[in-house]
Design a protein around this motif. Structure first.
Motif, mmCIF file in Angstrom:
data_model
loop_
_atom_site.group_PDB
_atom_site.id
_atom_site.type_symbol
_atom_site.label_atom_id
_atom_site.label_comp_id
_atom_site.label_asym_id
_atom_site.label_seq_id
_atom_site.Cartn_x
_atom_site.Cartn_y
_atom_site.Cartn_z
ATOM 1 N N ASP A 296 -0.359 3.714 3.390
ATOM 2 C CA ASP A 296 -0.437 3.469 4.963
ATOM 3 C C ASP A 296 0.980 2.747 5.403
ATOM 4 O O ASP A 296 1.057 1.870 6.353
ATOM 5 N N ALA B 13 0.724 -1.136 -0.027
ATOM 6 C CA ALA B 13 -0.107 0.027 0.035
ATOM 7 C C ALA B 13 1.012 1.201 -0.055
ATOM 8 O O ALA B 13 1.758 1.515 0.776
ATOM 9 N N LYS C 139 -7.474 1.778 1.378
ATOM 10 C CA LYS C 139 -5.991 2.042 1.282
ATOM 11 C C LYS C 139 -5.841 2.156 -0.498
ATOM 12 O O LYS C 139 -6.511 1.582 -1.051
#
Length: 273
Positions: free
Chosen positions: A162, A159, A218
């Motif tokens: 994050d 991701a 995300k």
């Protein structure tokens, strides 16, 4: 200690077992179903009188060691074992090691969701099963299946939105695993390596982050389809201390179209390590 409830639970689980279930000969015809008390006592290495008194609601307070032995003798599942300890007013002893197998019904769930990317992780953040769309979306899951090592040692987190938050999430889960499985050697080796190689891991460990699995959004960056905004939802499998992560896209979105494109690149079976 709930003596009557404990006695009822022990009788019920004993009567459900057959001698063949525990490797004992059937012997002469039995007047009542299940194992005999003396057979359970033998399997648990306790006296017949001791076990009989437990089933008669007049037994002593059993120690964790005795409860472990009785749970093994009665072939209790993890949830049943925990229930046995609670009825006896005792804290369950830590299992010797975390569960790294995937139950067949969980693997089957992954196979039945071709349009959803899904992975199963154990308590050490090892990816132990996944479906084709997950591999198409997240890349090679065999070369380095442990997400903790990927996050702290390789800097390889799928991701783009994050990365910092993921570190705290990983450490929170590993801290919980370390407390539950103090005798798991593979987990201990993983923690030793992370502490030695990552100052960030040590700093996060020292602040003791807390995280509960739930819904998150995300953005994943994929080399073929580019940024993909996805929903991540977690199904907890408490009996094995595992988590199933489902990755989906909003219907009609560009991310949904990207997932459909990637779905055509994989086969139809679930994989495991």
């Amino acid at each position: 200690m709930a003596r009557q409830e404990l006695a009822r639970f022990l009788r019920d689980r004993r009567e459900r077992l057959r001698p063949a279930d525990v490797g004992l000969p059937a012997g002469p015809r039995r007047r009542t179903p299940g194992l005999r008390r003396e057979e359970v006592a033998q399997l648990a290495a306790v006296s017949v009188d001791y076990y009989a008194r437990l089933e008669q609601s007049r037994g002593p307070h059993p120690s964790p060691r005795v409860l472990d032995a009785i749970a093994a003798a009665l072939r209790l599942a993890p949830a049943e074992r925990g229930h046995l300890f609670r009825l006896a007013g005792a804290s369950p002893t830590a299992p010797p090691r975390l569960v790294r197998r995937v139950r067949p019904h969980v693997a089957g769930l992954l196979r039945r969701m071709p349009d959803t990317a899904a992975i199963v992780t154990d308590a050490s953040y090892q990816v132990i099963a996944w479906n084709p769309l997950a591999e198409a979306l997240l890349g090679d899951l065999r070369t380095e299946p442990n997400l903790a090592r990927r996050r702290f040692l390789a800097g390889d987190w799928p991701a783009s939105t994050d990365f910092a938050e993921a570190g705290a999430i990983v450490v929170a889960r590993l801290r919980a695993a370390a407390a539950r499985y103090p005798r798991d050697e593979r987990l201990a080796r993983l923690l030793t390596k992370l502490r030695a190689a990552s100052e960030e891991f040590v700093a996060l460990w020292d602040v003791d982050p807390v995280h509960a699995p739930g819904h998150r959004v995300k953005t994943l960056t994929h080399p073929e389809v580019g940024p993909v905004r996805v929903n991540c939802d977690v199904l907890v499998i408490p009996e094995d201390d595992q988590q199933v992560v489902f990755v989906t896209a909003d219907p009609g979105s560009s991310a949904a179209r990207a997932l459909r494109r990637l779905a055509h690149t994989g086969d139809t079976s679930a994989n495991s390590v």
